[in-house]
Design an enzyme around this catalytic site. Structure first.
Site, PDB file in Angstrom:
ATOM      1  N   GLN A  95       0.713  -1.367   0.020  1.00 18.95           N
ATOM      2  CA  GLN A  95      -0.035  -0.064  -0.159  1.00 18.95           C
ATOM      3  C   GLN A  95       0.754   1.283   0.055  1.00 18.95           C
ATOM      4  OE1 GLN A  95      -2.610   0.237   3.424  1.00 18.95           O
ATOM      5  NE2 GLN A  95      -3.764   2.191   2.310  1.00 18.95           N
ATOM      6  N   HIS A 101      -8.538   1.848  -0.729  1.00 17.33           N
ATOM      7  CA  HIS A 101      -8.948   1.995  -2.130  1.00 17.33           C
ATOM      8  C   HIS A 101      -9.093   0.583  -2.644  1.00 17.33           C
ATOM      9  CE1 HIS A 101      -4.434   2.656  -1.673  1.00 17.33           C
ATOM     10  NE2 HIS A 101      -4.320   2.038  -3.033  1.00 17.33           N
TER      11      HIS A 101
HETATM   12  P1  AMP Z   1      -1.604   1.341  -3.483  1.00 16.34           P
HETATM   13  O1  AMP Z   1      -0.123   0.973  -4.083  1.00 16.34           O
HETATM   14  O2  AMP Z   1      -2.379   0.015  -3.665  1.00 16.34           O
HETATM   15  O3  AMP Z   1      -1.493   2.082  -2.406  1.00 16.34           O
HETATM   16  O4  AMP Z   1      -2.380   2.087  -4.795  1.00 16.34           O
HETATM   17  C1  AMP Z   1      -2.091   3.450  -4.859  1.00 16.34           C
HETATM   18  C2  AMP Z   1      -2.539   3.654  -6.330  1.00 16.34           C
HETATM   19  O5  AMP Z   1      -2.725   4.991  -6.598  1.00 16.34           O
HETATM   20  C3  AMP Z   1      -1.322   3.215  -7.393  1.00 16.34           C
HETATM   21  O6  AMP Z   1      -1.806   2.390  -8.212  1.00 16.34           O
HETATM   22  C4  AMP Z   1      -0.794   4.844  -7.947  1.00 16.34           C
HETATM   23  O7  AMP Z   1      -0.744   4.703  -9.405  1.00 16.34           O
HETATM   24  C5  AMP Z   1      -2.409   5.389  -7.796  1.00 16.34           C
HETATM   25  N1  AMP Z   1      -2.274   6.941  -7.922  1.00 16.34           N
HETATM   26  C6  AMP Z   1      -1.163   7.734  -7.042  1.00 16.34           C
HETATM   27  N2  AMP Z   1      -1.235   8.923  -7.503  1.00 16.34           N
HETATM   28  C7  AMP Z   1      -2.524   9.162  -8.122  1.00 16.34           C
HETATM   29  C8  AMP Z   1      -3.212  10.090  -8.792  1.00 16.34           C
HETATM   30  N3  AMP Z   1      -3.044  11.448  -8.667  1.00 16.34           N
HETATM   31  N4  AMP Z   1      -4.304   9.855  -9.562  1.00 16.34           N
HETATM   32  C9  AMP Z   1      -4.699   8.513  -9.849  1.00 16.34           C
HETATM   33  N5  AMP Z   1      -4.228   7.331  -9.334  1.00 16.34           N
HETATM   34  C10 AMP Z   1      -3.262   7.629  -8.481  1.00 16.34           C
END
Ligand code: AMP
Ligand code: ZN
Length: 115
Positions: A95, A101
């Site tokens: 995460q 999410h």
């Molecule tokens: P996790 O690694 O499960 O915490 O997922 C976080 C996700 O958020 C990753 O897949 C990122 O690519 C995505 N993410 C980070 N910043 C943004 C943003 N500004 N808009 C859309 N997605 C994002």
């Protein structure tokens, strides 16, 4: 809303996002760094650091989020061939954003076990 939270800022419109769906309780948007041909994130508007921070009072919210994710998957044409839901949790879970999410990933064959 948590002042320091990227996804709270996206929900509030302070940081732009490619919105897929929004209602009073949940917000869905395209992941900025897609890991599959289709990669959508759906989040509760209520800030929760991760899924383990959900309590009994969040039961209906989480149910609503999952049912909405199903609808999004269907609308994106993912239900015929299948897709994957992922909730990364904590450091070992990978995460990177501390606002719970659900990843909706589809459009290609997924691997198992995950990396
Ligand atoms: P996790 O690694 O499960 O915490 O997922 C976080 C996700 O958020 C990753 O897949 C990122 O690519 C995505 N993410 C980070 N910043 C943004 C943003 N500004 N808009 C859309 N997605 C994002
Ligand atoms: Zn947040």
């Amino acid at each position: 809303m948590s002042d320091d939270c990227l996804f709270c800022k996206i929900i509030a419109g302070e940081i732009p996002s490619n919105k897929v769906y929004s209602d009073d309780d949940v917000y869905a948007f395209h992941d900025i760094n897609a890991a599959a041909p289709q990669h959508i994130l759906i989040v509760p508007k209520k800030h929760l650091d991760d899924i383990t921070h959900a309590g009994a009072e969040d039961q209906a919210l989480l149910g609503k989020l999952l049912l909405r994710a199903n609808k999004i998957a269907q609308d994106q044409g993912l239900t015929e061939n299948g897709f994957r839901y992922v909730i990364n949790t904590g450091k070992d879970g990978g995460q990177t954003v501390s606002h719970v999410h659900l990843h909706i990933l589809g459009g290609r064959r997924m691997q198992w076990p995950p990396g």
